[in-house]
Scaffold this active site. Sequence first.
Site, PDB file in Angstrom:
ATOM      1  N   LYS A  43      61.086  36.740  62.477  1.00 48.82           N
ATOM      2  CA  LYS A  43      61.347  36.811  63.918  1.00 48.82           C
ATOM      3  C   LYS A  43      61.594  38.267  64.324  1.00 48.82           C
ATOM      4  O   LYS A  43      62.278  39.006  63.607  1.00 48.82           O
ATOM      5  CB  LYS A  43      62.580  35.966  64.259  1.00 48.82           C
ATOM      6  N   CYS A 130      57.201  41.822  73.986  1.00 49.87           N
ATOM      7  CA  CYS A 130      58.052  40.686  74.352  1.00 49.87           C
ATOM      8  C   CYS A 130      58.176  40.599  75.870  1.00 49.87           C
ATOM      9  O   CYS A 130      58.681  41.523  76.506  1.00 49.87           O
ATOM     10  CB  CYS A 130      59.448  40.791  73.749  1.00 49.87           C
TER      11      CYS A 130
HETATM   12  C1  DHB Z   1      60.216  36.704  72.416  1.00 44.84           C
HETATM   13  C2  DHB Z   1      58.974  36.423  72.905  1.00 44.84           C
HETATM   14  C3  DHB Z   1      57.926  37.226  72.556  1.00 44.84           C
HETATM   15  O1  DHB Z   1      56.668  36.980  72.997  1.00 44.84           O
HETATM   16  C4  DHB Z   1      58.139  38.316  71.729  1.00 44.84           C
HETATM   17  O2  DHB Z   1      57.121  39.098  71.412  1.00 44.84           O
HETATM   18  C5  DHB Z   1      59.384  38.590  71.240  1.00 44.84           C
HETATM   19  C6  DHB Z   1      60.436  37.771  71.597  1.00 44.84           C
HETATM   20  C7  DHB Z   1      61.329  35.863  72.787  1.00 44.84           C
HETATM   21  O3  DHB Z   1      61.373  35.409  73.926  1.00 44.84           O
HETATM   22  O4  DHB Z   1      62.206  35.649  71.937  1.00 44.84           O
END
Ligand code: DHB
Length: 311
Positions: A43, A130
């Site tokens: 993540k 993000c």
């Molecule tokens: C999140 C969503 C994304 O597309 C990303 O690249 C990083 C984080 C999120 O909302 O957690």
Amino acid sequence: DISTTLAGVKLPNLLFNASGVCCQTEADLKLMVESESGALITKSATVEQRDGNPAPRYTPLPNGIGSINSMGLPNEGYEYYLEYAKKYDYNSEKPLFISLSGLSLDDNVKMCKAFVDAKLPCVLEINYSCPNVPGKPQMGYDMEAMEKSLSVLAPLIKKPFGIKLPPYFDIAHFDQAAAVFNKFDNLAFVTCINSVGNGLAIDFVTEQALIKPKDGFGGLGGLMVLNTALANVNAFHRRLPGKQIVGVGGVVSGKEAFLHVLAGASAVQIGTMLKEEGPGVFARIAKELSDIMVAKGYKTLEDFRGKVKTL
Ligand code: DHB
């Protein structure tokens, strides 16, 4: 044979998770290790742990068209993923990728330095895309900011690394972004695409937004973004000689994975379908892709990578 090589590391097969799905905690990452994926990625990490946005913050959309999410970067903080990377069994022949998504250049420098100093064989994917942190625009849409960031991070990382990009929708933007990326030799791959940012899903009956954060606005993924993903993969495949493309977006079966490779992908990540189906998705799609290759008479991914025919 659906093996591939990415950033100099060998993957037994080209499929892995899109960062964000099944990869926040050690329990998630264990499921990825036990799956038939060819790699795994963590993540996106920030310097500090984050709880993310209020729920509901992810939901599939009707009729299998895809998903919407506004998670808000919930993650355990980079030190958690650094410890995981230190303990990881690199003899397992499933390479480990680490996604970093600092909220500032200083944060990305701090996190990259920590991973560089640890001298681990994992590969960094810096996230420039993000869409879900209120008040933080996606850096992928600011070419100057991206160039400045890469000019600091690329020499710091030294070895091959990748970046996660938002989808672009204009040929001029493909040209501008590629001109920036071509300045950095150890930028080995670009991952296309992150979610199509700031869609809105509304329930017809209740007349309510389907997710809570940001008045219901969130990133779109799944089958509905396939053609945007293929365009971004192929646009960068054509413009980034000597670099690799990781395709992500709209893979629901072996057929879409095949199309990503035809468009130029060296590896393929799965997000929405992994979230919906679970880690069994990798074995299914690997088998479907292998069957397609047999039917078409292709022995390796190189036989058709980037070979989409134009009219
Ligand atoms: C999140 C969503 C994304 O597309 C990303 O690249 C990083 C984080 C999120 O909302 O957690």
